[in-house]
Each structure stands twice: as structure tokens, then as C-alpha cells.
Design a protein around this motif. Sequence first.
Motif, PDB file in Angstrom:
ATOM      1  N   ARG A  41       0.896  -1.471   0.021  1.00 44.43           N
ATOM      2  CA  ARG A  41      -0.093   0.168   0.212  1.00 44.43           C
ATOM      3  C   ARG A  41       1.019   1.252   0.167  1.00 44.43           C
ATOM      4  NH1 ARG A  41       0.100  -1.324   5.201  1.00 44.43           N
ATOM      5  NH2 ARG A  41       1.332   0.182   6.613  1.00 44.43           N
ATOM      6  N   GLN A  42       1.873   0.824   0.611  1.00 52.52           N
ATOM      7  CA  GLN A  42       2.844   2.628   0.572  1.00 52.52           C
ATOM      8  C   GLN A  42       3.955   2.640  -0.614  1.00 52.52           C
ATOM      9  OE1 GLN A  42       5.500   1.816   4.045  1.00 52.52           O
ATOM     10  NE2 GLN A  42       3.810   2.435   5.541  1.00 52.52           N
ATOM     11  N   LEU A  43       3.368   1.589  -1.562  1.00 56.20           N
ATOM     12  CA  LEU A  43       4.149   1.693  -3.046  1.00 56.20           C
ATOM     13  C   LEU A  43       3.079   2.854  -3.647  1.00 56.20           C
ATOM     14  CD1 LEU A  43       5.077  -2.075  -3.684  1.00 56.20           C
ATOM     15  CD2 LEU A  43       6.645   0.196  -3.395  1.00 56.20           C
ATOM     16  N   PRO A  44       4.544   3.503  -4.971  1.00 49.25           N
ATOM     17  CA  PRO A  44       3.790   4.663  -5.355  1.00 49.25           C
ATOM     18  C   PRO A  44       2.910   3.653  -6.330  1.00 49.25           C
ATOM     19  CG  PRO A  44       5.982   4.498  -6.024  1.00 49.25           C
ATOM     20  CD  PRO A  44       5.743   3.349  -5.173  1.00 49.25           C
ATOM     21  N   THR A  45       1.613   4.631  -6.846  1.00 44.84           N
ATOM     22  CA  THR A  45       0.183   3.294  -7.595  1.00 44.84           C
ATOM     23  C   THR A  45       0.493   3.802  -8.837  1.00 44.84           C
ATOM     24  OG1 THR A  45      -0.953   4.140  -5.173  1.00 44.84           O
ATOM     25  CG2 THR A  45      -2.098   3.411  -8.200  1.00 44.84           C
ATOM     26  N   LEU A  46       0.669   4.729  -9.183  1.00 47.57           N
ATOM     27  CA  LEU A  46       0.924   4.297 -10.948  1.00 47.57           C
ATOM     28  C   LEU A  46       1.760   4.033 -11.536  1.00 47.57           C
ATOM     29  CD1 LEU A  46      -0.502   5.625 -13.223  1.00 47.57           C
ATOM     30  CD2 LEU A  46       0.939   7.569 -13.226  1.00 47.57           C
ATOM     31  N   PRO A  47       3.218   3.918 -10.956  1.00 42.48           N
ATOM     32  CA  PRO A  47       4.243   3.293 -11.246  1.00 42.48           C
ATOM     33  C   PRO A  47       3.663   1.153 -10.903  1.00 42.48           C
ATOM     34  CG  PRO A  47       4.773   4.678 -10.378  1.00 42.48           C
ATOM     35  CD  PRO A  47       3.761   5.208 -10.328  1.00 42.48           C
ATOM     36  N   ASP A  52       6.281   0.149 -13.927  1.00 44.70           N
ATOM     37  CA  ASP A  52       7.058   0.727 -14.431  1.00 44.70           C
ATOM     38  C   ASP A  52       8.575   0.163 -13.493  1.00 44.70           C
ATOM     39  OD1 ASP A  52       9.087   2.398 -14.078  1.00 44.70           O
ATOM     40  OD2 ASP A  52       7.901   4.768 -13.987  1.00 44.70           O
ATOM     41  N   LEU A  53       9.058  -0.231 -13.766  1.00 44.81           N
ATOM     42  CA  LEU A  53      10.538  -0.790 -13.044  1.00 44.81           C
ATOM     43  C   LEU A  53      11.105  -0.101 -12.775  1.00 44.81           C
ATOM     44  CD1 LEU A  53      10.545  -4.611 -14.499  1.00 44.81           C
ATOM     45  CD2 LEU A  53       9.733  -3.350 -12.379  1.00 44.81           C
ATOM     46  N   ASN A  54      10.962   1.405 -13.693  1.00 46.29           N
ATOM     47  CA  ASN A  54      12.006   2.320 -13.311  1.00 46.29           C
ATOM     48  C   ASN A  54      12.320   3.319 -12.081  1.00 46.29           C
ATOM     49  OD1 ASN A  54      14.117   1.804 -15.522  1.00 46.29           O
ATOM     50  ND2 ASN A  54      12.445   2.894 -16.824  1.00 46.29           N
ATOM     51  N   ASP A  55      10.927   3.263 -11.566  1.00 42.81           N
ATOM     52  CA  ASP A  55      10.398   3.992 -10.551  1.00 42.81           C
ATOM     53  C   ASP A  55      11.438   3.428  -9.382  1.00 42.81           C
ATOM     54  OD1 ASP A  55       8.512   5.298  -9.077  1.00 42.81           O
ATOM     55  OD2 ASP A  55       8.935   3.700  -7.400  1.00 42.81           O
ATOM     56  N   ALA A  61      11.647  -3.048  -4.150  1.00 48.30           N
ATOM     57  CA  ALA A  61      11.023  -3.556  -3.841  1.00 48.30           C
ATOM     58  C   ALA A  61      11.178  -4.943  -4.593  1.00 48.30           C
ATOM     59  CB  ALA A  61       9.791  -3.466  -3.801  1.00 48.30           C
ATOM     60  N   VAL A  62      11.417  -5.012  -5.233  1.00 48.39           N
ATOM     61  CA  VAL A  62      11.079  -6.378  -6.567  1.00 48.39           C
ATOM     62  C   VAL A  62      12.505  -6.597  -6.634  1.00 48.39           C
ATOM     63  CG1 VAL A  62      11.850  -7.213  -8.738  1.00 48.39           C
ATOM     64  CG2 VAL A  62      10.060  -6.083  -8.547  1.00 48.39           C
ATOM     65  N   THR A  63      13.647  -5.980  -5.916  1.00 48.64           N
ATOM     66  CA  THR A  63      15.183  -6.464  -6.039  1.00 48.64           C
ATOM     67  C   THR A  63      15.086  -7.037  -4.608  1.00 48.64           C
ATOM     68  OG1 THR A  63      16.089  -4.941  -7.526  1.00 48.64           O
ATOM     69  CG2 THR A  63      17.617  -5.515  -5.128  1.00 48.64           C
ATOM     70  N   ALA A  88      -0.694  -7.087  -8.037  1.00 44.54           N
ATOM     71  CA  ALA A  88       0.586  -6.141  -9.141  1.00 44.54           C
ATOM     72  C   ALA A  88       1.707  -6.253  -8.853  1.00 44.54           C
ATOM     73  CB  ALA A  88      -0.381  -5.031  -8.519  1.00 44.54           C
ATOM     74  N   LEU A  89       1.781  -6.525  -7.768  1.00 44.61           N
ATOM     75  CA  LEU A  89       3.128  -6.393  -7.064  1.00 44.61           C
ATOM     76  C   LEU A  89       4.009  -7.733  -7.499  1.00 44.61           C
ATOM     77  CD1 LEU A  89       6.062  -5.530  -5.681  1.00 44.61           C
ATOM     78  CD2 LEU A  89       5.216  -6.249  -3.571  1.00 44.61           C
ATOM     79  N   LEU A  90       3.436  -8.911  -7.672  1.00 46.96           N
ATOM     80  CA  LEU A  90       4.035 -10.398  -7.848  1.00 46.96           C
ATOM     81  C   LEU A  90       3.651 -10.186  -9.465  1.00 46.96           C
ATOM     82  CD1 LEU A  90       2.548 -12.764  -5.653  1.00 46.96           C
ATOM     83  CD2 LEU A  90       4.343 -11.911  -5.446  1.00 46.96           C
ATOM     84  N   ASP A  91       3.004 -10.055 -10.163  1.00 46.83           N
ATOM     85  CA  ASP A  91       3.354  -9.448 -11.305  1.00 46.83           C
ATOM     86  C   ASP A  91       4.567  -8.550 -11.933  1.00 46.83           C
ATOM     87  OD1 ASP A  91       0.696 -10.375 -11.771  1.00 46.83           O
ATOM     88  OD2 ASP A  91      -0.508  -9.074 -12.684  1.00 46.83           O
ATOM     89  N   LEU A  92       5.090  -7.560 -10.887  1.00 40.84           N
ATOM     90  CA  LEU A  92       6.156  -7.276 -11.656  1.00 40.84           C
ATOM     91  C   LEU A  92       7.490  -8.588 -11.823  1.00 40.84           C
ATOM     92  CD1 LEU A  92       5.952  -3.734  -9.284  1.00 40.84           C
ATOM     93  CD2 LEU A  92       5.338  -4.367 -11.844  1.00 40.84           C
ATOM     94  N   LEU A  93       7.045  -9.341 -11.302  1.00 36.93           N
ATOM     95  CA  LEU A  93       8.413 -10.407 -11.389  1.00 36.93           C
ATOM     96  C   LEU A  93       8.544 -10.996 -12.351  1.00 36.93           C
ATOM     97  CD1 LEU A  93       7.348 -11.633  -7.822  1.00 36.93           C
ATOM     98  CD2 LEU A  93       9.000  -9.941  -8.376  1.00 36.93           C
ATOM     99  N   PRO A  94       9.745 -11.697 -12.759  1.00 35.95           N
ATOM    100  CA  PRO A  94      10.045 -12.321 -13.843  1.00 35.95           C
ATOM    101  C   PRO A  94       9.538 -13.895 -12.802  1.00 35.95           C
ATOM    102  CG  PRO A  94      12.445 -11.483 -12.457  1.00 35.95           C
ATOM    103  CD  PRO A  94      11.080 -11.120 -11.949  1.00 35.95           C
TER     104      PRO A  94
END
Length: 191
Positions: A41-47, A52-55, A61-63, A88-94
Motif C-alpha cells: 500500500r505504500q508503493l507509488p500507485t501509478l508506477p 514501471d520498474l524504473n521507479d 521492492a522487486v530487488t 500487482a506487485l507479484l506481476d512485476l516479477l520475472p
Amino acid sequence: MSTILTISGSPSASARTGVLVSYVNARLVEAGHEVHTVQVRQLPTLPLLTEDLNDPQIAEAVTRILNADGIVVASPVYRAAYSGLVKALLDLLPKRALRGRAVLPLATGGSQGFLVAMDYALNPLLAGKGADHVVRGEFVLDNRIRPELGDNALDPEAALAVLAATERFTAALADVGYRRRRGTGHLRPAV
């Protein structure tokens, strides 16, 4: 000592899932592990939603997830599914990001009927990210968590069940660590 990352899909620290995360993290610290938490919930919503892995916060968080020995995934259950924040967070993972790590799924919900979310929603999501050592997690009914009671927020029965899940996870961490050091290949299914 293992490094553990807890992914919390709790809408607030005082929500029941947040209380459960605090309880589990405290048990893991007592067992000698280094524990960090990503409060989604504390991660920026739009990225987060645009992947947006550049945020910087998203990248961190991903690292943290990719560098952890073990992962705890805690989510409230809504309509028999995990939190959209967790997804949403797990979708960012490889695709194979959770391979070779012990994973402990935890969920909270308002009725026993939501228990199916563990087997039919959360565990398949984790498997889709390569989790090959998912420990049998725990679903805790909302009425078994009373945030206003502080350290005694979980009723005794729920506390024992969550403690048992935490001990299974700690054993899995040791097994995964041993297999990594020995290079013995694919992990056996979790208990």
C-alpha cells in the motif's frame, strides 16, 4: 540466519492482515532471521499499476524480493481472491522469480468460505512465479484477530496455528538453504 521478505497486502498496519504480518515477523525474528517487509500500500500507485520498474521504490521492492531467501505473502481475501495490491506487485516479477525460495502464504478473511482462496487463488499465483517450495500456509478468520489487544491480538487457537505455519516455514528455509549450499538441484515439494 536467513533473509526473509514479507509482502503485506494489508490496507493498513492496524488491519487484521497487518496485525498478522506483525505477529509472524516477530516470530521469525525470534527464530533468528533477518526480516524486512514491503507494505504494498505504500508503493507509488501509478508506477505499480503501470509496471514501471524504473521507479526507485518499485525497483527496490522487486530487488528485495529477488534477494530474499524466503518470502511470506500475506493478503486479505476479498470475494474469494487475494488483494489486488499483492497481485500487482507479484506481476512485476520475472516468471521464475520465486524458484528455489521457501514461500509462506497467509490470508485473512471474514468467513470460512474464503479459505478456498488459499488453494485456488493465492497458491496458483505463487506457482505461476516459479514457487517450487510453498509451505502449507494459514488462513485466519477476521474474528480471531483483535487488533486492539496489541501483542495478544490473535486468539490462542489462531496463534498456535500461525506459529505452526511459521515453524514449517523456518524448517523449509533450512532445507532450501541446505540444498542451495549442496547444489542438489530441484527442491522436493513442501510439507
